[in-house]
Design a protein around this motif. Structure first.
Motif, PDB file in Angstrom:
ATOM      1  N   LYS A 151       0.667  -0.674  -0.106  1.00  0.00           N
ATOM      2  CA  LYS A 151       0.133  -0.330   0.040  1.00  0.00           C
ATOM      3  C   LYS A 151       0.910   1.107  -0.277  1.00  0.00           C
ATOM      4  O   LYS A 151       0.635   1.733  -0.802  1.00  0.00           O
ATOM      5  CB  LYS A 151      -1.147   0.150   1.189  1.00  0.00           C
ATOM      6  N   LYS A 197       2.459   1.761  -3.336  1.00  0.00           N
ATOM      7  CA  LYS A 197       1.588   2.504  -4.698  1.00  0.00           C
ATOM      8  C   LYS A 197       1.395   3.659  -4.272  1.00  0.00           C
ATOM      9  O   LYS A 197       1.219   5.035  -5.133  1.00  0.00           O
ATOM     10  CB  LYS A 197       0.194   2.010  -4.315  1.00  0.00           C
ATOM     11  N   LEU A 198       1.319   4.341  -3.050  1.00  0.00           N
ATOM     12  CA  LEU A 198       0.877   6.073  -2.880  1.00  0.00           C
ATOM     13  C   LEU A 198       2.095   6.628  -2.847  1.00  0.00           C
ATOM     14  O   LEU A 198       2.153   7.793  -3.216  1.00  0.00           O
ATOM     15  CB  LEU A 198       0.887   5.805  -0.844  1.00  0.00           C
ATOM     16  N   GLU A 206       4.138   5.085  -5.335  1.00  0.00           N
ATOM     17  CA  GLU A 206       4.696   6.226  -6.232  1.00  0.00           C
ATOM     18  C   GLU A 206       3.568   6.730  -7.567  1.00  0.00           C
ATOM     19  O   GLU A 206       3.606   7.710  -8.359  1.00  0.00           O
ATOM     20  CB  GLU A 206       4.252   4.468  -6.802  1.00  0.00           C
ATOM     21  N   LEU A 207       2.268   7.029  -6.980  1.00  0.00           N
ATOM     22  CA  LEU A 207       1.295   7.577  -7.189  1.00  0.00           C
ATOM     23  C   LEU A 207       2.106   9.233  -7.314  1.00  0.00           C
ATOM     24  O   LEU A 207       1.613  10.297  -8.300  1.00  0.00           O
ATOM     25  CB  LEU A 207      -0.395   7.670  -6.614  1.00  0.00           C
ATOM     26  N   LYS A 208       2.109   8.921  -5.624  1.00  0.00           N
ATOM     27  CA  LYS A 208       2.845  10.849  -5.499  1.00  0.00           C
ATOM     28  C   LYS A 208       3.805  11.590  -6.513  1.00  0.00           C
ATOM     29  O   LYS A 208       4.358  12.967  -6.316  1.00  0.00           O
ATOM     30  CB  LYS A 208       3.120  10.618  -3.785  1.00  0.00           C
ATOM     31  N   SER A 209       4.873  10.427  -6.543  1.00  0.00           N
ATOM     32  CA  SER A 209       6.543  10.418  -6.906  1.00  0.00           C
ATOM     33  C   SER A 209       5.511  10.910  -8.546  1.00  0.00           C
ATOM     34  O   SER A 209       5.811  11.976  -9.019  1.00  0.00           O
ATOM     35  CB  SER A 209       6.759   9.763  -6.704  1.00  0.00           C
ATOM     36  N   LYS A 210       5.546  10.200  -9.237  1.00  0.00           N
ATOM     37  CA  LYS A 210       4.436  10.720 -11.049  1.00  0.00           C
ATOM     38  C   LYS A 210       3.846  11.482 -11.158  1.00  0.00           C
ATOM     39  O   LYS A 210       4.005  12.348 -11.901  1.00  0.00           O
ATOM     40  CB  LYS A 210       3.762   9.102 -11.590  1.00  0.00           C
ATOM     41  N   ARG A 211       3.421  12.230  -9.909  1.00  0.00           N
ATOM     42  CA  ARG A 211       1.948  12.626  -9.868  1.00  0.00           C
ATOM     43  C   ARG A 211       3.090  14.377  -9.811  1.00  0.00           C
ATOM     44  O   ARG A 211       2.338  15.718 -10.566  1.00  0.00           O
ATOM     45  CB  ARG A 211       0.760  12.819  -8.928  1.00  0.00           C
ATOM     46  N   ASN A 252      10.763   0.858 -14.951  1.00  0.00           N
ATOM     47  CA  ASN A 252      10.122   1.416 -13.519  1.00  0.00           C
ATOM     48  C   ASN A 252       9.329  -0.297 -12.782  1.00  0.00           C
ATOM     49  O   ASN A 252       9.613   0.190 -11.334  1.00  0.00           O
ATOM     50  CB  ASN A 252       8.091   1.550 -13.861  1.00  0.00           C
TER      51      ASN A 252
END
Length: 288
Positions: free
Chosen positions: A8, A11-12, A14-19, A139
């Protein structure tokens, strides 16, 4: 963390970084790392203004016209994340612990490298090498790096940066961009850092918690040394004790920055509750 919690968290992150990886940030990251050398591209006829030192005299004699060698910069770089996972990194009073901030910054740097078509690798160290991931692209490599960082259990050990640098010098032969992430409560390492900085492009990223700058007045406190496990009662209401602590800590900050400057390396201070994207962006821009 349990396996479910780790996934979890990955995933958080990863999403935060890409955003948060926008074109401006990636542009500054790319501009900082100019490549590791020049490779031969082609021969072409001499043109007015060309450097005469680039003339290939053998080919010129053979073809009876002046020809110059054209070189292109090697753009592909290798980034290595050196992360301190000793006990002192398992601390935080604000937004998150220092090791969690280190994990997020590592993810940002790793995703930036991948977006730039560079390889990225990882070394985790305490008083020994805790983990090593050889540099690769993709990735999946970044996810593997984040998971490895998060999987490391709390380690009540001190940090031996000299040992880590020796390992890196033996393992990574080609020039690389090194990001050294730590709180730098790690003894004398100046000599080894200067050796490392002559071969690689080094950036120190110091993670700290704001309470470390000014210890709060909370009366008698039972404090634990996260690296040795030792317990000690301290009267934090004693103003002279707090002032002495603050003085010594700020002295350590200045010494750390001076060591990196002396070795010709970059250096950033980032607090656990700070916008690290902004700090990294400003650093890349300034260095460029």
């Amino acid at each position: 963390m349990t396996a479910e919690e780790v996934l979890k968290k990955i995933k958080l992150i990863e999403l935060k970084s890409k955003r948060r990886l926008n074109s401006s940030f990636l542009g500054e990251y790319n501009s900082l790392f100019k490549g590791v050398g020049m490779t031969f591209s082609e021969l072409r006829p001499y043109q007015f203004g060309d450097d005469v030192r680039k003339i290939d005299w053998n080919k010129t004699a053979h073809f009876h016209e002046p020809l110059v060698k054209i070189f292109e910069e090697e753009r592909e770089m290798t980034s290595i994340l050196l992360i301190d996972v000793s006990g002192s990194m398992n601390f935080g009073t604000r937004k998150q612990f220092k090791n969690e901030t280190a994990a997020e910054i590592s993810a940002i740097l790793a995703f930036s490298a991948i977006k730039n078509n560079d390889k990225v690798g990882l070394i985790l160290f305490s008083d020994k090498i805790e983990a090593f991931i050889p540099p690769k692209k993709g990735n999946a490599q970044v996810i593997h790096i984040i998971k490895t960082i998060l999987d490391i259990k709390s380690i009540n050990k001190s940090a031996n940066l000299n040992l880590c640098i020796d390992f890196l010098l033996k393992t990574i032969k080609r020039k690389a961009s090194i990001f050294l992430i730590s709180d730098f409560d790690i003894g004398d390492y100046e000599k080894k850092l200067c050796i490392l900085s002559k071969k690689h492009q080094v950036t120190g990223i110091r993670i700290y918690d704001r309470v470390e700058l000014n210890f709060p007045d909370i009366g008698w406190a039972h404090l634990k040394d996260l690296e040795t496990g030792d317990l000690k009662w301290v009267n934090t209401s004693n103003k002279s004790i707090r002032e002495q602590y603050s003085k010594e800590y700020k002295k350590l900050l200045l010494q750390t920055k001076n060591v990196f400057t002396k070795c010709g390396s970059g250096f950033i201070n980032i607090a656990t509750d700070q916008d690290y994207i902004k700090e990294l962006f400003n650093y890349f821009k300034e260095r460029h």
